[in-house]
Design a protein around this motif. Structure first.
Motif, PDB file in Angstrom:
ATOM      1  N   GLY A 150      14.099  24.155  46.078  1.00  0.00           N
ATOM      2  CA  GLY A 150      14.587  24.322  44.914  1.00  0.00           C
ATOM      3  C   GLY A 150      14.352  23.024  44.138  1.00  0.00           C
ATOM      4  N   ARG A 151      14.577  23.252  42.929  1.00  0.00           N
ATOM      5  CA  ARG A 151      13.456  22.780  41.346  1.00  0.00           C
ATOM      6  C   ARG A 151      14.693  21.069  42.224  1.00  0.00           C
ATOM      7  NH1 ARG A 151      14.144  24.650  37.032  1.00  0.00           N
ATOM      8  NH2 ARG A 151      11.440  24.173  36.279  1.00  0.00           N
ATOM      9  N   ASP A 152      14.246  19.874  42.239  1.00  0.00           N
ATOM     10  CA  ASP A 152      14.543  18.627  42.464  1.00  0.00           C
ATOM     11  C   ASP A 152      15.344  18.494  43.495  1.00  0.00           C
ATOM     12  OD1 ASP A 152      13.615  17.314  40.135  1.00  0.00           O
ATOM     13  OD2 ASP A 152      15.092  18.365  39.267  1.00  0.00           O
ATOM     14  N   LEU A 153      15.390  19.397  44.540  1.00  0.00           N
ATOM     15  CA  LEU A 153      15.970  19.223  46.137  1.00  0.00           C
ATOM     16  C   LEU A 153      15.896  18.039  46.532  1.00  0.00           C
ATOM     17  CD1 LEU A 153      17.359  22.051  45.482  1.00  0.00           C
ATOM     18  CD2 LEU A 153      17.319  22.213  47.554  1.00  0.00           C
ATOM     19  N   PRO A 154      16.627  17.360  47.378  1.00  0.00           N
ATOM     20  CA  PRO A 154      16.036  16.057  47.921  1.00  0.00           C
ATOM     21  C   PRO A 154      15.383  16.717  49.454  1.00  0.00           C
ATOM     22  CG  PRO A 154      18.192  16.599  48.426  1.00  0.00           C
ATOM     23  CD  PRO A 154      18.213  17.430  46.986  1.00  0.00           C
ATOM     24  N   ASP A 155      14.349  15.604  50.332  1.00  0.00           N
ATOM     25  CA  ASP A 155      14.098  15.342  51.557  1.00  0.00           C
ATOM     26  C   ASP A 155      15.162  16.131  52.474  1.00  0.00           C
ATOM     27  OD1 ASP A 155      12.127  15.055  50.181  1.00  0.00           O
ATOM     28  OD2 ASP A 155      11.523  13.433  51.305  1.00  0.00           O
ATOM     29  N   GLU A 156      16.217  16.109  52.236  1.00  0.00           N
ATOM     30  CA  GLU A 156      16.815  16.814  53.130  1.00  0.00           C
ATOM     31  C   GLU A 156      18.599  16.773  52.276  1.00  0.00           C
ATOM     32  OE1 GLU A 156      19.128  15.474  57.407  1.00  0.00           O
ATOM     33  OE2 GLU A 156      19.004  13.622  56.276  1.00  0.00           O
ATOM     34  N   PRO A 157      18.763  18.095  52.094  1.00  0.00           N
ATOM     35  CA  PRO A 157      19.975  18.422  50.725  1.00  0.00           C
ATOM     36  C   PRO A 157      21.725  18.126  51.585  1.00  0.00           C
ATOM     37  CG  PRO A 157      18.464  20.507  51.731  1.00  0.00           C
ATOM     38  CD  PRO A 157      17.507  19.338  52.125  1.00  0.00           C
ATOM     39  N   ALA A 158      20.955  18.413  52.877  1.00  0.00           N
ATOM     40  CA  ALA A 158      22.552  18.460  53.980  1.00  0.00           C
ATOM     41  C   ALA A 158      22.363  18.029  55.476  1.00  0.00           C
ATOM     42  CB  ALA A 158      23.188  19.840  54.179  1.00  0.00           C
ATOM     43  N   PRO A 159      22.467  17.707  56.381  1.00  0.00           N
ATOM     44  CA  PRO A 159      22.009  16.697  57.981  1.00  0.00           C
ATOM     45  C   PRO A 159      21.867  17.934  58.642  1.00  0.00           C
ATOM     46  CG  PRO A 159      24.666  15.733  56.770  1.00  0.00           C
ATOM     47  CD  PRO A 159      24.256  17.151  55.671  1.00  0.00           C
ATOM     48  N   GLY A 160      20.343  18.243  58.839  1.00  0.00           N
ATOM     49  CA  GLY A 160      19.836  18.565  59.370  1.00  0.00           C
ATOM     50  C   GLY A 160      19.090  19.451  58.743  1.00  0.00           C
ATOM     51  N   VAL A 161      19.167  19.728  57.840  1.00  0.00           N
ATOM     52  CA  VAL A 161      18.231  20.456  56.740  1.00  0.00           C
ATOM     53  C   VAL A 161      17.480  20.621  55.961  1.00  0.00           C
ATOM     54  CG1 VAL A 161      18.393  22.945  54.756  1.00  0.00           C
ATOM     55  CG2 VAL A 161      20.172  21.971  56.333  1.00  0.00           C
ATOM     56  N   ARG A 162      16.249  20.499  56.067  1.00  0.00           N
ATOM     57  CA  ARG A 162      15.091  20.312  55.255  1.00  0.00           C
ATOM     58  C   ARG A 162      14.866  20.669  54.141  1.00  0.00           C
ATOM     59  NH1 ARG A 162      10.950  19.183  59.022  1.00  0.00           N
ATOM     60  NH2 ARG A 162      10.041  18.923  57.483  1.00  0.00           N
ATOM     61  N   GLY A 163      14.617  19.675  53.303  1.00  0.00           N
ATOM     62  CA  GLY A 163      14.626  20.024  51.429  1.00  0.00           C
ATOM     63  C   GLY A 163      13.111  20.257  51.023  1.00  0.00           C
ATOM     64  N   ALA A 164      13.455  21.487  50.004  1.00  0.00           N
ATOM     65  CA  ALA A 164      12.035  21.262  49.228  1.00  0.00           C
ATOM     66  C   ALA A 164      11.464  20.930  47.863  1.00  0.00           C
ATOM     67  CB  ALA A 164      10.584  21.973  49.650  1.00  0.00           C
ATOM     68  N   SER A 165      11.476  20.487  46.911  1.00  0.00           N
ATOM     69  CA  SER A 165      11.780  20.066  45.849  1.00  0.00           C
ATOM     70  C   SER A 165      10.524  21.423  45.155  1.00  0.00           C
ATOM     71  CB  SER A 165      11.738  19.412  44.902  1.00  0.00           C
ATOM     72  OG  SER A 165      11.541  18.885  43.709  1.00  0.00           O
ATOM     73  N   LEU A 166      10.566  22.365  44.419  1.00  0.00           N
ATOM     74  CA  LEU A 166       9.356  23.106  44.058  1.00  0.00           C
ATOM     75  C   LEU A 166       9.432  22.500  42.508  1.00  0.00           C
ATOM     76  CD1 LEU A 166      11.715  26.448  44.705  1.00  0.00           C
ATOM     77  CD2 LEU A 166       9.455  25.177  45.805  1.00  0.00           C
ATOM     78  N   SER A 167       7.808  22.849  42.938  1.00  0.00           N
ATOM     79  CA  SER A 167       7.386  22.366  40.681  1.00  0.00           C
ATOM     80  C   SER A 167       7.499  23.552  39.623  1.00  0.00           C
ATOM     81  CB  SER A 167       5.884  22.134  41.217  1.00  0.00           C
ATOM     82  OG  SER A 167       5.073  23.889  41.736  1.00  0.00           O
ATOM     83  N   ASP A 168       7.687  23.058  38.083  1.00  0.00           N
ATOM     84  CA  ASP A 168       8.162  23.954  37.883  1.00  0.00           C
ATOM     85  C   ASP A 168       7.329  24.988  38.010  1.00  0.00           C
ATOM     86  OD1 ASP A 168       9.886  21.654  37.120  1.00  0.00           O
ATOM     87  OD2 ASP A 168       8.089  20.959  35.328  1.00  0.00           O
ATOM     88  N   ASP A 169       6.190  25.367  38.366  1.00  0.00           N
ATOM     89  CA  ASP A 169       5.216  26.598  38.141  1.00  0.00           C
ATOM     90  C   ASP A 169       5.253  27.898  39.250  1.00  0.00           C
ATOM     91  OD1 ASP A 169       3.488  24.501  39.936  1.00  0.00           O
ATOM     92  OD2 ASP A 169       2.082  25.144  38.661  1.00  0.00           O
ATOM     93  N   ASP A 170       6.134  26.938  40.223  1.00  0.00           N
ATOM     94  CA  ASP A 170       6.467  28.184  41.754  1.00  0.00           C
ATOM     95  C   ASP A 170       7.067  29.188  41.413  1.00  0.00           C
ATOM     96  OD1 ASP A 170       7.231  28.833  43.949  1.00  0.00           O
ATOM     97  OD2 ASP A 170       6.295  26.890  44.450  1.00  0.00           O
ATOM     98  N   PRO A 171       6.623  30.253  40.871  1.00  0.00           N
ATOM     99  CA  PRO A 171       7.482  31.387  41.194  1.00  0.00           C
ATOM    100  C   PRO A 171       8.602  31.644  42.157  1.00  0.00           C
ATOM    101  CG  PRO A 171       4.686  31.752  42.537  1.00  0.00           C
ATOM    102  CD  PRO A 171       5.495  30.321  41.883  1.00  0.00           C
ATOM    103  N   VAL A 172       8.654  30.687  43.055  1.00  0.00           N
ATOM    104  CA  VAL A 172      10.157  30.932  44.045  1.00  0.00           C
ATOM    105  C   VAL A 172      11.774  30.145  42.781  1.00  0.00           C
ATOM    106  CG1 VAL A 172      11.047  29.765  45.480  1.00  0.00           C
ATOM    107  CG2 VAL A 172       8.327  30.567  45.649  1.00  0.00           C
ATOM    108  N   LEU A 173      11.176  29.670  41.736  1.00  0.00           N
ATOM    109  CA  LEU A 173      12.456  29.174  41.605  1.00  0.00           C
ATOM    110  C   LEU A 173      13.062  29.906  40.596  1.00  0.00           C
ATOM    111  CD1 LEU A 173      10.668  25.624  39.240  1.00  0.00           C
ATOM    112  CD2 LEU A 173      12.660  26.350  40.964  1.00  0.00           C
TER     113      LEU A 173
END
Length: 426
Positions: free
Chosen positions: A343-366
């Motif tokens: 999601g937008r502005d998600l940290p690298d580890e949004p919860a313990p044991g969970v991999r995070g990815a911050s999406l760019s503004d032009d990513d359709p997944v947003l």
């Protein structure tokens, strides 16, 4: 890639190993791979050996490389030697040569170098690249991209050490190996509680995609019987031949038919999980309230599935990752084999044991609400697209589909996992 500082106590060892690598003194030996039904030799695995002296044994050679920060250089030297020796010994098509990539190298080294190796490989050598699930867990985006490219160059992919970690079963669907290699412990040790789980998962995958199952460590008639009982169609071990500089050219040979399980993608362009839905899929409309209940149910299924499960979810914005959601995903992170949240502005580890990815503004997944759950015997995805309502939060509407079609679910999962960057060094 972070530079490893060599301790003074290892300085002499580092210099000696560097001389071995610079002098191309790493050599390859080859162990036959046999079709169990026919007894024909269909391939060879290339194994590295050092020159006579302190680096002669592979454990000594690789141990020194780890201690002195030269593992990536050694790993590349091993593959160069394997391909060069295969040509010199006549181990060219239709014979298949299996070559390894060290998991630690795939977890850290530039994968562009691996692709470049494949591009430079001598013609006529039919290669299967062996990887492990640890490599995918460390660097999902880069590894999936690299494997797509080496497959495009004609290489096959084998998933090695299956049975050592339960997560190898979780990642089979995403890696789409042409060959699944059973760890030798399954052949040489008595059956245990996890043996049936591994058998069910591997045989289901092989039946579904036509992949070959290879049992390692076959040294006796009893091991051979166990390998067959486990569902293996290929075998490797001292029972068939020890690693040697000179493979037996008098042995009867056959062809290993690779099903190219990772190359059967449709030509249609896919930019997001929602795009992975087949054309003509019936879409429904629902409010956020219903999608939440569907999401909770999939999360509970993932908890039940445990370590053999991959979970990939999107949250549009970081604000949607509420404290309650963080707690739920922390539970998933402790239970499932691999969990990622995007999601937008998600940290690298949004919860313990969970991999995070911050999406760019032009990513359709947003614009999507996606929850993908994949395990050997379960595949479901909730794929939804925001319709842009301005009303109350719980009354926001989405068009969505629930799909249980495994190929569609896996394609959606790949779209999300391929956006997750490598683990950053501590």
């Amino acid at each position: 890639m972070a530079q490893l500082v060599v301790e003074p106590s290892h300085a002499g060892e580092a210099e000696a190993l560097r001389a071995v690598l610079d002098g191309a003194r790493v050599r390859s030996v080859f162990q036959p791979i046999v079709a169990l039904e026919s007894g024909l030799v269909v391939g060879h695995e290339a194994l590295a050996r050092g020159p006579e002296g302190p680096f002669a044994r592979p454990d000594e050679l690789f141990g020194a490389a780890r201690r002195t920060g030269q593992l990536a250089a050694l790993d590349e030297a091993c593959r160069r030697s394997a391909l060069r020796s295969a040509v010199a010994l006549g181990l060219t098509a239709p014979t298949t040569v299996f070559v390894n990539v060290e998991p630690e190298v795939l977890a850290d080294a530039p994968l562009e170098e691996l692709v470049a190796e494949a591009e430079r490989a001598p013609g006529g050598v039919r290669v299967v690249l062996e990887v492990t699930e640890r490599s995918l867990a460390a660097r999902p985006a880069e590894l999936l991209a690299a494997l797509r490219r080496v497959r495009g160059l004609g290489w096959g992919v084998a998933l090695d050490d299956v049975g050592v970690e339960a997560t190898s079963l979780a990642f089979m669907a995403l890696l789409r190996p042409d060959v699944v290699k059973l760890d030798l412990s399954l052949v040489q040790n008595p059956p245990h509680g996890g043996t049936a789980e591994i058998m069910h998962a591997v045989n289901a995958y092989a039946e579904r995609y036509g992949a070959s199952v290879l049992a390692e460590g076959i040294e006796t008639e009893e091991h051979l019987m166990t390998a067959r009982a486990l569902g293996a169609t290929l075998g490797q071990g001292w029972f068939f031949g020890r690693p040697t500089d000179e493979p037996d050219h008098g042995a009867s040979t056959g062809v290993l038919e690779l099903t190219r399980t990772g190359r059967d993608r449709p030509e249609r362009s896919v930019r997001s999980p929602f795009d992975a839905l087949p054309e003509g899929t019936t879409l429904r409309r629902a409010t956020k309230g219903l999608l939440l209940e569907l999401t909770y149910h999939l999360e509970r299924e993932a908890l039940r599935l445990g370590e053999t499960c991959v979970v990939a979810s999107t949250f549009q914005e970081a604000r949607h990752l509420t404290p309650g959601t963080v707690r739920r995903y922390a539970d998933l992170g402790r239970s499932a084999g691999f969990v990622c949240a995007l999601g937008r502005d998600l940290p690298d580890e949004p919860a313990p044991g969970v991999r995070g990815a911050s999406l760019s503004d032009d990513d359709p997944v947003l614009d999507e609400w996606d929850v993908v759950v994949i395990s050997p015997h379960f595949a479901t995805a909730l794929l939804a697209r925001d319709l842009g309502d301005d009303g109350p939060e719980m009354e926001r509407t989405f068009e969505y589909a629930l799909t249980y079609h495994r190929d569609t679910v896996v394609r959606a999962g790949e779209e999300l996992v391929s956006r997750v960057a490598a683990v950053r060094p501590a």
